[in-house]
Design a protein around this motif. Structure first.
Motif, short mmCIF file in Angstrom:
data_model
loop_
_atom_site.label_atom_id
_atom_site.label_comp_id
_atom_site.label_asym_id
_atom_site.label_seq_id
_atom_site.Cartn_x
_atom_site.Cartn_y
_atom_site.Cartn_z
N UNK A 1 3.53 6.01 -5.42
CA UNK A 1 3.54 6.07 -6.88
C UNK A 1 2.44 7.00 -7.41
N UNK A 2 1.38 7.17 -6.64
CA UNK A 2 0.34 8.10 -7.10
C UNK A 2 0.56 9.51 -6.53
N UNK A 3 1.70 9.72 -5.87
CA UNK A 3 2.08 11.08 -5.50
C UNK A 3 1.77 11.52 -4.08
N UNK A 4 1.55 10.57 -3.17
CA UNK A 4 1.27 10.95 -1.78
C UNK A 4 2.54 11.47 -1.13
N UNK B 1 2.20 1.92 -3.39
CA UNK B 1 1.17 2.45 -4.29
C UNK B 1 0.91 3.92 -4.00
N UNK B 2 0.77 4.24 -2.70
CA UNK B 2 0.49 5.62 -2.33
C UNK B 2 1.59 6.55 -2.83
N UNK C 1 0.83 -1.21 0.00
CA UNK C 1 0.00 0.00 0.00
C UNK C 1 0.86 1.26 0.00
#
Ligand SMILES: Nc1ncnc2c1ncn2[C@@H]1O[C@H](COP(=O)(O)OP(=O)(O)O)[C@@H](O)[C@H]1O
Ligand SMILES: [Mg+2]
Lengths: 220, 295
Positions: B207-210, B204-205, B201
């Motif tokens: 990679x989406x720019x968190x 993923x976070x 998780x």
């Protein structure tokens, strides 16, 4: 918008994924990236949003050299790039709605805006009725559409999609392509990796062809 | 505005993490509450001993023992004289019978022994409070009185008690420090494990720019919740134990009278203990979260 200068990528075990790649993609372009599996398509995309760094040469996206980015700058850099991952990368223990709202939270959108925006993109991919389901309750094609909705939710400057129609039937694929064109018409640069030749033929867009890490231009 | 939205997000995420990794959270809470319960017990003892010592120090009571053949009248005369001296107060003549009764109250065994003896071996004594500054003058004034057998001062007893008490409090502080370290270490490792379990998780976070704070802060909230719940449970267990021990074992404990009057901690101490456990949670989890790498 996206520039590759003499880019080579060699993975740890000496796997050469890209070789001397030089290419530019302008702002607002719609480009396909194709080639047999193992040709380096995914690697090409990963270099753009800095999941990977080039072994040689440099990659510039949104006027930023990915090698020169400090660790702390990476999140802001990635926020401007929407990615549809080949393996979707949905958060397993969150509902469809939460998966999408998460991004908006991270970007600091006001709470009143979150719901409307999340349902808006879910409607675009035709899955608003599945908002409360978990990814594992969805089919591969449905998960793919959620991944697409997530990539669109914050209106990124660049949209990268890795085999976004790989799990969709032909009709749905066309719908998704129409959606990408719509996004593109609003100014987002779109780059789609696919090995669906029918689709490429039908869409008549600029196409980059990769083979064993070598890139060639094909214009139709 | 943005800050409040973010804080709300961290809170919700942290709470979700906390309830999701239930077994790990429970383990962490268990260790923290045991530590805090022991710390509560020790603090209660320390607090009571400290209070007792202060009371003794502020109101030192002296006893003047008179010779065996002193008559009641001589005793009364002496106590009347003492009352006229400067810095002396609460003068009280203690006749042998009364003295024995007190002794027997305090040390039941002494009462038993007395029954087997014929007559009362205790002399007449005088109890009084002497201001520390007047002590030398009072001793001087008593010199000519041959009926004065000995003056019993509490100072020796008090200083002995103090040195024991400071040794004990050092020991308590040491154990408390070890318990705090053990708790922080537990929280650190439990959060490390939950981070490992959610590595997918986290990637993923990112990679989406968190931003890192969105990824790290919920773990700090999770650790804080563990600290807070462990602290509350531990403080309750600790003070519960004190009440039980007091009711069953200390109520008739005559040898050290203050033990039977032991009180639970004041609210400010409890607040301190809860703050300590929250701090342990924040510290342990922040350390663990700071080790999350950029993807
Ligand atoms: N993380 C990796 N480590 C080592 N080799 C890799 C890694 N990712 C991809 N490769 C290799 O790089 C080449 C290109 O892979 P990829 O970019 O995934 O191609 P495509 O997406 O076109 O199928 C392949 O030979 C693949 O085995
Ligand atoms: Mg691929």
């Amino acid at each position: 918008m996206i520039h590759f200068f003499h880019v080579s990528k060699v993975y740890e075990k000496g796997n050469r994924a890209l070789h001397e790649v030089n290419v530019s993609i302008g702002k607002g372009e719609f480009v396909f990236l194709t080639g047999p599996s193992g040709a380096g398509k995914t690697t090409f995309l990963k270099l753009i949003f800095r999941e990977e760094l080039p072994s040689y040469g440099r990659v510039v996206a949104n006027n930023q050299n990915t090698i020169a980015l400090g660790k702390r700058q990476i999140p802001d850099f990635r926020k401007k790039i929407g990615v549809v991952f080949q393996d979707f990368k949905l958060l397993e223990n969150r509902t469809v709605f939460e998966n999408i709202v998460f991004i908006l939270n991270v970007l600091g959108y006001p709470a009143s805006f979150l719901r409307d925006r999340a349902f808006y993109v879910l409607k675009l991919v035709g899955l608003q009725h599945r908002y409360d389901d978990y990814p594992r309750q969805l089919s591969g094609g449905e998960q793919q559409r959620i991944a697409i909705a997530r990539a669109l939710v914050n209106e990124p400057l660049i949209l990268l999609a890795d085999e976004p129609t790989g799990n969709l039937d032909p009709d749905l694929s066309l719908e998704i392509m129409a959606l990408f064109e719509k996004i593109n018409s609003r100014g987002t640069t779109v780059l789609i990796a696919t090995h669906d030749r029918d689709m490429i033929r039908r869409m008549r867009k600029r196409t980059l062809y990769l083979d064993h890490g070598h890139l060639q231009e094909h214009r139709k | 505005m943005k800050l409040f939205i973010d804080l709300g997000f961290f809170g919700r995420e942290g709470w979700a993490n906390f309830t999701r990794s239930r077994m790990l959270s429970l383990f962490s809470i268990l260790i923290i509450s045991i530590s805090i319960a022991i710390i509560t017990l020790f603090s209660t003892v320390f607090f009571n001993v400290d209070n007792y010592l202060k009371e003794m120090e502020n109101n030192p009571v002296y006893s003047i023992f008179l010779t065996q053949d002193t008559t009641a009248k001589e005793g009364r005369d002496l106590s009347l004289y003492l009352e006229t001296l400067k810095g002396v107060s609460d003068v009280k003549l203690v006749m042998p019978d009364e003295g024995m009764k007190k002794l027997a109250d305090r040390f039941p065994l002494a009462g038993e022994i007395q029954k087997t003896l014929e007559g009362n071996p205790l002399p007449i004594s005088i109890q009084l409070r002497i201001n520390t500054s007047a002590l030398v003058a009072v001793r001087q004034a008593l010199k000519p009185y041959s009926i004065v057998e000995s003056i019993y001062s509490p100072h020796f007893f008090l200083s002995q008690l103090k040195s024991i008490s400071s040794a004990v409090s050092f020991f308590i502080a040491l154990i408390a420090a070890i318990l705090v370290l053990a708790s922080v270490f537990t929280i650190y490792n439990v959060i490390r494990i939950t981070i490992l379990a959610r590595q997918n998780d986290i990637a993923i976070m990112q990679l989406v720019g968190a931003d890192m704070k969105f990824i790290r802060a919920p773990f700090t909230v999770e650790g804080t919740l563990q600290g807070l719940s462990g602290g509350i449970i531990g403080a309750l267990i600790g003070s519960g134990l004190i009440s039980v021990i007091k009711a069953h074992y200390l109520a008739n404990f005559q040898y050290l009278p203050f033990l039977s009057r032991i009180t639970t901690l004041p609210v400010s101490y409890f607040a301190g203990i809860i703050l300590l456990s929250i701090a342990m949670g924040i510290f342990g989890s922040t350390m663990a979260a700071s080790r999350i790498d950029y993807v």
